[in-house]
Design a protein around this motif. Structure first.
Motif, short mmCIF file in Angstrom:
data_model
loop_
_atom_site.label_atom_id
_atom_site.label_comp_id
_atom_site.label_asym_id
_atom_site.label_seq_id
_atom_site.Cartn_x
_atom_site.Cartn_y
_atom_site.Cartn_z
N GLU A 1 0.97 -1.24 -0.08
CA GLU A 1 0.02 0.13 0.00
C GLU A 1 0.99 1.49 -0.06
O GLU A 1 0.45 2.30 -0.59
CB GLU A 1 -0.87 -0.05 1.27
N LEU A 2 1.93 1.38 0.87
CA LEU A 2 2.87 2.36 0.80
C LEU A 2 3.63 2.54 -0.66
O LEU A 2 3.53 3.77 -1.03
CB LEU A 2 3.77 2.42 2.06
N ARG B 1 1.10 3.96 -2.95
CA ARG B 1 0.99 5.53 -2.58
C ARG B 1 2.34 6.44 -2.95
O ARG B 1 1.84 7.66 -3.60
CB ARG B 1 0.81 5.78 -1.36
N LEU B 2 3.21 5.93 -2.89
CA LEU B 2 4.55 6.74 -3.37
C LEU B 2 4.95 6.58 -4.79
O LEU B 2 5.62 7.32 -5.45
CB LEU B 2 5.72 6.34 -2.58
N GLY C 1 5.09 11.72 1.79
CA GLY C 1 4.21 12.33 1.20
C GLY C 1 4.55 13.60 0.45
O GLY C 1 3.53 14.03 -0.27
N HIS D 1 7.19 11.56 -5.89
CA HIS D 1 7.10 11.67 -4.32
C HIS D 1 8.72 11.70 -3.92
O HIS D 1 9.35 10.87 -4.31
CB HIS D 1 6.47 10.20 -3.53
N ARG E 1 -1.27 0.98 8.42
CA ARG E 1 -2.50 0.69 7.50
C ARG E 1 -3.60 1.50 7.53
O ARG E 1 -4.38 1.66 6.81
CB ARG E 1 -2.69 -0.60 7.30
N LEU F 1 -2.38 5.36 7.10
CA LEU F 1 -1.76 5.59 5.74
C LEU F 1 -2.84 6.43 4.88
O LEU F 1 -2.41 7.39 4.29
CB LEU F 1 -1.44 4.44 4.87
N PRO F 2 -4.27 6.23 4.68
CA PRO F 2 -5.07 6.73 4.10
C PRO F 2 -5.32 8.45 4.34
O PRO F 2 -5.84 8.90 3.70
CB PRO F 2 -6.37 5.94 4.33
N GLU G 1 -2.41 12.07 3.07
CA GLU G 1 -2.58 13.14 2.19
C GLU G 1 -3.28 14.40 2.86
O GLU G 1 -3.00 15.41 2.82
CB GLU G 1 -3.46 12.61 0.97
#
Ligand SMILES: Cc1ncc(COP(=O)(O)O)c(C=O)c1O
Length: 362
Positions: free
Chosen positions: A42-43, A46-47, A157, A164, A234, A237-238, A241
């Motif tokens: 997931e990370l 995102r990156l 972020g 990123h 986890r 993380l959402p 942002e």
């Protein structure tokens, strides 16, 4: 109650975190396993990185990242002196020699010029630090021709152009220390990279240099991200942002209320989206300003007053000529002051801070 330096709170997310922690506790899978793999995926997504390798903390991420890039004993690693001690410590811990370079005191980051001045024929890597949530101009360092490990501990972020922080160099070290922009409930870190071989080597090194607990092909570490930490991260993380957007809104509000009349405001690197891990201004008399703020119940703190190249443990790594001349570092060390920052800082608190900075200012 006053205005805290770190205006953050996990309270809203605690019910979900404790639920997830209970699930992991019941699962019996505590070391690596599905929770860590899911967080890593997931990370990385995102990156915009191919790989994320969860490790025990950001300091280990730096050491493992350097070794995964092929840095070893006797090699020189260029690091800024105006940073948290761990940036240089990690290089020394793997037997390499930290070589200290200067920063631009406006951005608090290295530049191609300051890095190049520290280069020698033995330079094997550069560790630019994305300090306070700004982003170092990593692309400008590409031409220097050695691997780049970003120290992105303070900048999860943040972006530079479309990319990123953590995906600008050959690999990056992240930290999930509780105060960080993505902070867990304890220590945690990650190595991020697009390079399959570097990722593979980082995975090997975090588990004693073995993939199968039978054959050991390197002297490594016991340095894994805990499954419990991964579960908490986890959940958080959402939120990253949105939190970073709120931090940027606080920075904008400080500027809009005229803080710039009383102190030099942080200068984001061109094309960078700063994530203000800390909101650090410069002032000719930062201790005076901090005392004035304290009288109003406002917390403020200077960072890295004694830069790393002047720390006693670093003396053996300096050249025979003594400490290098790093005027930007000295200026930043002498003048910086972190003011309250965080997603929870209210508009009223921002105004209080600016008013307190204005009171009695000369
Ligand atoms: C710039 C920088 N590098 C490295 C680290 C080390 O991270 P950790 O505390 O997770 O070991 C930190 C955080 O404390 C940091 O601020």
């Amino acid at each position: 109650m006053g205005v805290p330096l770190f205006a953050t709170s996990l309270a809203e997310h605690m019910p979900r975190i404790t639920e997830r922690l209970a699930e992991v506790a019941a699962s019996g899978r505590y070391i690596l396993g599905p929770e860590v793999e899911a967080f890593e995926g997931e990370l990385a997504a995102r990156l915009g990185a191919r790989h994320c390798v969860g490790v025990a903390n950001g300091t280990d991420a730096l050491a493992i990242g350097l070794r995964a890039l092929g840095v070893g004993p006797g090699d020189e690693v260029v690091v800024p002196s105006f940073t948290f001690y761990a940036t240089a410590e990690a290089a020394a811990a793997i037997g390499a020699r930290p070589v200290f370079c200067d920063i631009d005191p406006g951005t608090f980051c290295v530049t191609a010029e300051t890095v190049e001045r520290a280069f020698t024929p033995r330079t094997r890597a550069i560790v630019p630090v994305h300090l306070f949530g700004n982003v170092a101009p990593v692309e400008d360092l590409r031409g220097l021709g050695v691997p780049i490990l970003e120290d992105a501990a303070q900048a999860t972020g943040a972006t530079l152009g479309a990319r990123h922080a953590g995906t600008l160099g050959d690999a990056a070290a992240l930290s999930f220390f509780p105060s960080k922009n993505l902070g867990g409930l304890g220590d945690g870190g990650a190595v991020v990279t697009d390079d399959d071989e570097v990722a593979e080597r980082a995975r090997l090194l975090r588990s004693h240099g073995s993939h199968d607990k039978q054959t050991y092909t390197a002297v490594g570490y016991n340095s894994r991200l805990d499954a419990l930490q991964a579960a908490a991260l986890r959940v958080l993380l959402p939120e990253l942002e949105g939190w970073n957007e709120r931090r940027r809104a606080v920075a904008d509000a400080y500027a809009a209320h005229g803080l710039g009349e009383h102190a030099a405001l942080p200068e984001p690197t061109p094309a960078a989206e700063h994530v203000y891990h800390l909101y650090v201004v410069r002032h000719p008399r930062p201790d005076e300003l901090a005392s004035r703020l304290a009288e109003h119940g406002i917390e403020a703190r200077s960072y890295y007053r004694v830069p790393v190249h002047r720390q006693p443990a670093m003396a053996p790594y300096l050249s025979a000529d003594g400490p290098p001349n790093l005027p930007g570092t000295d200026e930043a060390a002498a003048t910086n002051l972190a003011l309250p920052m965080g997603p929870e800082l209210s508009a009223g608190e921002v105004e209080e801070v600016v008013a307190a900075c204005a009171s009695g200012s000369t």
